[in-house]
Structure formats: C-alpha cells, structure tokens
Design a protein around this motif. Structure first.
Motif, PDB file in Angstrom:
ATOM      1  N   THR A  94      34.449  71.811  86.276  1.00 21.99           N
ATOM      2  CA  THR A  94      33.668  70.900  85.430  1.00 21.99           C
ATOM      3  C   THR A  94      34.584  69.880  84.767  1.00 21.99           C
ATOM      4  OG1 THR A  94      33.780  72.380  83.495  1.00 21.99           O
ATOM      5  CG2 THR A  94      31.905  72.638  84.970  1.00 21.99           C
ATOM      6  N   ILE A  95      35.763  70.313  84.377  1.00 19.67           N
ATOM      7  CA  ILE A  95      36.732  69.393  83.763  1.00 19.67           C
ATOM      8  C   ILE A  95      37.236  68.399  84.805  1.00 19.67           C
ATOM      9  CG2 ILE A  95      39.005  69.246  82.664  1.00 19.67           C
ATOM     10  CD1 ILE A  95      38.411  72.136  81.560  1.00 19.67           C
ATOM     11  N   LEU A  96      37.600  68.891  85.983  1.00 17.55           N
ATOM     12  CA  LEU A  96      38.164  68.017  87.009  1.00 17.55           C
ATOM     13  C   LEU A  96      37.153  67.011  87.551  1.00 17.55           C
ATOM     14  CD1 LEU A  96      40.576  70.341  89.005  1.00 17.55           C
ATOM     15  CD2 LEU A  96      41.161  68.308  87.679  1.00 17.55           C
ATOM     16  N   VAL A  97      35.908  67.434  87.706  1.00 18.47           N
ATOM     17  CA  VAL A  97      34.888  66.474  88.165  1.00 18.47           C
ATOM     18  C   VAL A  97      34.772  65.343  87.150  1.00 18.47           C
ATOM     19  CG1 VAL A  97      32.411  66.167  88.571  1.00 18.47           C
ATOM     20  CG2 VAL A  97      33.628  68.079  89.638  1.00 18.47           C
ATOM     21  N   ASN A  98      34.811  65.670  85.866  1.00 22.45           N
ATOM     22  CA  ASN A  98      34.768  64.649  84.823  1.00 22.45           C
ATOM     23  C   ASN A  98      35.991  63.728  84.923  1.00 22.45           C
ATOM     24  OD1 ASN A  98      33.737  63.411  82.394  1.00 22.45           O
ATOM     25  ND2 ASN A  98      35.384  64.446  81.312  1.00 22.45           N
ATOM     26  N   VAL A  99      37.162  64.301  85.125  1.00 29.69           N
ATOM     27  CA  VAL A  99      38.385  63.510  85.261  1.00 29.69           C
ATOM     28  C   VAL A  99      38.287  62.596  86.478  1.00 29.69           C
ATOM     29  CG1 VAL A  99      40.859  63.660  85.798  1.00 29.69           C
ATOM     30  CG2 VAL A  99      39.876  65.144  84.040  1.00 29.69           C
ATOM     31  N   ILE A 100      37.827  63.133  87.597  1.00 33.28           N
ATOM     32  CA  ILE A 100      37.692  62.332  88.817  1.00 33.28           C
ATOM     33  C   ILE A 100      36.746  61.160  88.592  1.00 33.28           C
ATOM     34  CG2 ILE A 100      36.775  62.362  91.180  1.00 33.28           C
ATOM     35  CD1 ILE A 100      37.886  65.308  91.318  1.00 33.28           C
ATOM     36  N   LEU A 101      35.605  61.419  87.978  1.00 32.01           N
ATOM     37  CA  LEU A 101      34.650  60.339  87.716  1.00 32.01           C
ATOM     38  C   LEU A 101      35.237  59.291  86.772  1.00 32.01           C
ATOM     39  CD1 LEU A 101      31.342  62.386  87.424  1.00 32.01           C
ATOM     40  CD2 LEU A 101      32.087  60.934  89.325  1.00 32.01           C
ATOM     41  N   GLN A 102      35.941  59.726  85.733  1.00 31.04           N
ATOM     42  CA  GLN A 102      36.571  58.764  84.820  1.00 31.04           C
ATOM     43  C   GLN A 102      37.629  57.954  85.553  1.00 31.04           C
ATOM     44  OE1 GLN A 102      37.993  60.991  81.472  1.00 31.04           O
ATOM     45  NE2 GLN A 102      35.987  61.106  80.529  1.00 31.04           N
ATOM     46  N   ASP A 103      38.429  58.615  86.377  1.00 32.18           N
ATOM     47  CA  ASP A 103      39.462  57.902  87.126  1.00 32.18           C
ATOM     48  C   ASP A 103      38.855  56.854  88.053  1.00 32.18           C
ATOM     49  OD1 ASP A 103      41.330  59.461  85.851  1.00 32.18           O
ATOM     50  OD2 ASP A 103      41.919  60.615  87.621  1.00 32.18           O
ATOM     51  N   ILE A 104      37.710  57.162  88.629  1.00 30.69           N
ATOM     52  CA  ILE A 104      37.042  56.195  89.513  1.00 30.69           C
ATOM     53  C   ILE A 104      36.436  55.056  88.702  1.00 30.69           C
ATOM     54  CG2 ILE A 104      35.067  55.860  91.063  1.00 30.69           C
ATOM     55  CD1 ILE A 104      35.613  58.776  92.072  1.00 30.69           C
ATOM     56  N   TYR A 105      35.612  55.396  87.713  1.00 27.36           N
ATOM     57  CA  TYR A 105      34.854  54.377  86.995  1.00 27.36           C
ATOM     58  C   TYR A 105      35.706  53.522  86.053  1.00 27.36           C
ATOM     59  CZ  TYR A 105      30.795  56.809  88.859  1.00 27.36           C
ATOM     60  OH  TYR A 105      29.873  57.378  89.689  1.00 27.36           O
ATOM     61  N   PHE A 106      36.804  54.086  85.552  1.00 29.42           N
ATOM     62  CA  PHE A 106      37.663  53.319  84.659  1.00 29.42           C
ATOM     63  C   PHE A 106      38.907  52.801  85.368  1.00 29.42           C
ATOM     64  CE2 PHE A 106      35.069  55.720  81.697  1.00 29.42           C
ATOM     65  CZ  PHE A 106      34.781  54.768  80.732  1.00 29.42           C
ATOM     66  N   VAL A 108      41.529  54.153  86.848  1.00 24.33           N
ATOM     67  CA  VAL A 108      42.820  54.727  86.469  1.00 24.33           C
ATOM     68  C   VAL A 108      43.714  54.697  87.704  1.00 24.33           C
ATOM     69  CG1 VAL A 108      43.930  56.847  85.614  1.00 24.33           C
ATOM     70  CG2 VAL A 108      41.739  56.124  84.682  1.00 24.33           C
ATOM     71  N   HIS A 109      45.003  54.804  87.498  1.00 25.11           N
ATOM     72  CA  HIS A 109      45.959  54.741  88.606  1.00 25.11           C
ATOM     73  C   HIS A 109      45.525  55.641  89.753  1.00 25.11           C
ATOM     74  CE1 HIS A 109      48.701  52.357  86.271  1.00 25.11           C
ATOM     75  NE2 HIS A 109      48.721  53.267  85.311  1.00 25.11           N
ATOM     76  N   LEU A 110      45.686  55.130  90.954  1.00 28.16           N
ATOM     77  CA  LEU A 110      45.254  55.843  92.152  1.00 28.16           C
ATOM     78  C   LEU A 110      45.937  57.208  92.275  1.00 28.16           C
ATOM     79  CD1 LEU A 110      43.448  55.693  94.627  1.00 28.16           C
ATOM     80  CD2 LEU A 110      45.306  54.543  95.838  1.00 28.16           C
ATOM     81  N   GLY A 111      47.186  57.306  91.854  1.00 26.91           N
ATOM     82  CA  GLY A 111      47.902  58.580  91.922  1.00 26.91           C
ATOM     83  C   GLY A 111      47.229  59.654  91.086  1.00 26.91           C
ATOM     84  N   ALA A 112      46.738  59.277  89.908  1.00 27.16           N
ATOM     85  CA  ALA A 112      46.050  60.240  89.040  1.00 27.16           C
ATOM     86  C   ALA A 112      44.757  60.702  89.696  1.00 27.16           C
ATOM     87  CB  ALA A 112      45.762  59.618  87.680  1.00 27.16           C
ATOM     88  N   LEU A 113      44.037  59.781  90.311  1.00 32.23           N
ATOM     89  CA  LEU A 113      42.794  60.129  91.011  1.00 32.23           C
ATOM     90  C   LEU A 113      43.088  61.069  92.174  1.00 32.23           C
ATOM     91  CD1 LEU A 113      39.775  59.864  91.635  1.00 32.23           C
ATOM     92  CD2 LEU A 113      40.315  57.745  92.860  1.00 32.23           C
ATOM     93  N   LYS A 114      44.103  60.738  92.968  1.00 30.14           N
ATOM     94  CA  LYS A 114      44.454  61.588  94.106  1.00 30.14           C
ATOM     95  C   LYS A 114      44.845  62.990  93.642  1.00 30.14           C
ATOM     96  CE  LYS A 114      46.093  57.960  97.245  1.00 30.14           C
ATOM     97  NZ  LYS A 114      47.297  57.430  97.930  1.00 30.14           N
ATOM     98  N   ALA A 116      43.852  64.576  90.866  1.00 28.65           N
ATOM     99  CA  ALA A 116      42.654  65.289  90.409  1.00 28.65           C
ATOM    100  C   ALA A 116      41.816  65.757  91.602  1.00 28.65           C
ATOM    101  CB  ALA A 116      41.833  64.397  89.479  1.00 28.65           C
ATOM    102  N   ILE A 117      41.692  64.910  92.616  1.00 27.93           N
ATOM    103  CA  ILE A 117      40.936  65.301  93.815  1.00 27.93           C
ATOM    104  C   ILE A 117      41.635  66.458  94.526  1.00 27.93           C
ATOM    105  CG2 ILE A 117      40.227  64.541  96.122  1.00 27.93           C
ATOM    106  CD1 ILE A 117      39.654  61.763  94.854  1.00 27.93           C
ATOM    107  N   LEU A 118      42.957  66.391  94.629  1.00 30.06           N
ATOM    108  CA  LEU A 118      43.708  67.471  95.259  1.00 30.06           C
ATOM    109  C   LEU A 118      43.474  68.793  94.530  1.00 30.06           C
ATOM    110  CD1 LEU A 118      45.877  68.660  97.174  1.00 30.06           C
ATOM    111  CD2 LEU A 118      47.567  67.984  95.450  1.00 30.06           C
ATOM    112  N   TYR A 119      43.562  68.781  93.207  1.00 32.67           N
ATOM    113  CA  TYR A 119      43.353  70.011  92.446  1.00 32.67           C
ATOM    114  C   TYR A 119      41.930  70.529  92.619  1.00 32.67           C
ATOM    115  CZ  TYR A 119      47.675  68.314  90.360  1.00 32.67           C
ATOM    116  OH  TYR A 119      48.944  67.831  90.174  1.00 32.67           O
ATOM    117  N   GLN A 120      40.968  69.626  92.670  1.00 34.75           N
ATOM    118  CA  GLN A 120      39.575  70.057  92.868  1.00 34.75           C
ATOM    119  C   GLN A 120      39.400  70.663  94.255  1.00 34.75           C
ATOM    120  OE1 GLN A 120      36.940  70.204  90.609  1.00 34.75           O
ATOM    121  NE2 GLN A 120      36.137  71.415  92.286  1.00 34.75           N
ATOM    122  N   VAL A 121      39.997  70.056  95.260  1.00 33.54           N
ATOM    123  CA  VAL A 121      39.918  70.606  96.625  1.00 33.54           C
ATOM    124  C   VAL A 121      40.553  72.002  96.663  1.00 33.54           C
ATOM    125  CG1 VAL A 121      40.779  70.333  98.997  1.00 33.54           C
ATOM    126  CG2 VAL A 121      39.746  68.390  97.811  1.00 33.54           C
TER     127      VAL A 121
END
Length: 179
Positions: A94-106, A108-114, A116-121
């Motif tokens: 639940t925390i990571l999905v929120n982080v991923i969405l914030q990284d996309i919509y705001f 945020v640096h692509l590395g941070a998004l990648k 967060a997605i890696l950790y969620q996977v």
C-alpha cells in the motif's frame, strides 16, 4: 549438503526480502532528514515543478514525513521475519503503490520510480512464492456464516441497520460540520 527445490525457493525469497527490507530501512530512516528545507522554495506554486511541489508538501510537516518513514520501517520489519512476511508485503504494498503513483504524477526522478516499481515487483514475487498461504488467508477472511435465517428476520435486521446508519450519519454531520 544438498538443497532441494523448497530450500532454493526459501533462499531466493530471503534474498529478495532483504533487498526490500534494506531499501525500506534506508528510505524510512532517511525521512528524518530527507525533506529538510523542502518547504522553503522561493517560488510560487505555479512556478514549481511537480517534484518541487511534492517535496514542499512533505517538507511542510516534519511529523507527516516521520510517520511515513516509521511505516516504511514497520513494513520492513514485518517482511524481515518469515512469520509476518505476508502481512508485511501487503502493508508495504500500500505504501509502495502510493509512492509509485506520486513518482508518476509528480514526475519524480525516473530512478526513484524504477526503484519503487522494482521493490513492488519483488513484493509480488514474495506473495506469489507464498500463494498457497495467501489464498488460504483470503479464503479465511472471506468466510462468513451462511446459515439460513428467516426472511422476516433478515429484513428487520436490514431495517435496524439502516436506522443506525441514518443516526450515525446525523451524528457525523453534527460532529464534523456543526461543532
């Protein structure tokens, strides 16, 4: 010493769990200083990038950032222990999905998004490796008493529930609006 399939899966699960746990501890602990000074941007809201706006939001309330960091550390701790790993994966997802969405919509640096997605996977892989326990847990949570009851009793219970609902909504109104 030989390792069977179950041993190899356990080794793999532990390894990917530790990757996520390490990241959660680093990011959670980093919240102590991560957003310091972020709310002191000398720009208007319309001049800020999405990332600057998000960071200003997090920097505005130190206690909010610390709470998020604490949740990340709690999630990591739950994942670290095999007994609570599934709960930790669900909690942290639940925390990571929120982080991923914030990284996309705001933006945020692509590395941070990648990351967060890696950790969620990785969390999804852990859940998949424990799919029998996950399915069993969901079935237990979804199990409810299906015993038959008289139709009139069912209707009366729904009517009482509706009256309680109306009274609670009125109470909510007076608590949130009138007080």
């Amino acid at each position: 010493m030989t390792f069977d399939r179950k041993d190899k899966i356990e080794i793999f699960e532990n390894a990917i769990s530790w990757i996520v746990v390490f990241a959660l501890f680093v990011y959670g602990g980093g919240k102590i200083v991560q957003f310091d000074g972020a709310s002191e941007i000398n720009k208007t809201v319309s001049e800020m990038t999405g990332m600057e706006l998000m960071w200003a939001f997090y920097g505005y309330s130190k206690s909010y950032a610390l709470t998020l960091g604490l949740f990340e550390i709690i999630g990591g701790t739950l994942i670290l222990m095999k007994r609570t790993r599934i709960i930790g994966c669900l909690f942290t997802s639940t925390i990571l999905v929120n982080v991923i969405l914030q990284d996309i919509y705001f933006e945020v640096h692509l590395g941070a998004l990648k990351a967060a997605i890696l950790y969620q996977v990785l969390l999804l892989i852990i859940l998949w490796l424990n799919k029998d326990k996950v399915i069993q847990s969901i079935k237990a949570l979804m199990n409810f008493n299906t015993s038959q009851q008289p139709k009139d009793k069912f209707v009366i219970k729904l009517g009482i529930a509706f009256i309680c609902f109306v009274l609670l909504r009125i109470t909510e109104y007076y608590i949130t609006i009138k007080l």
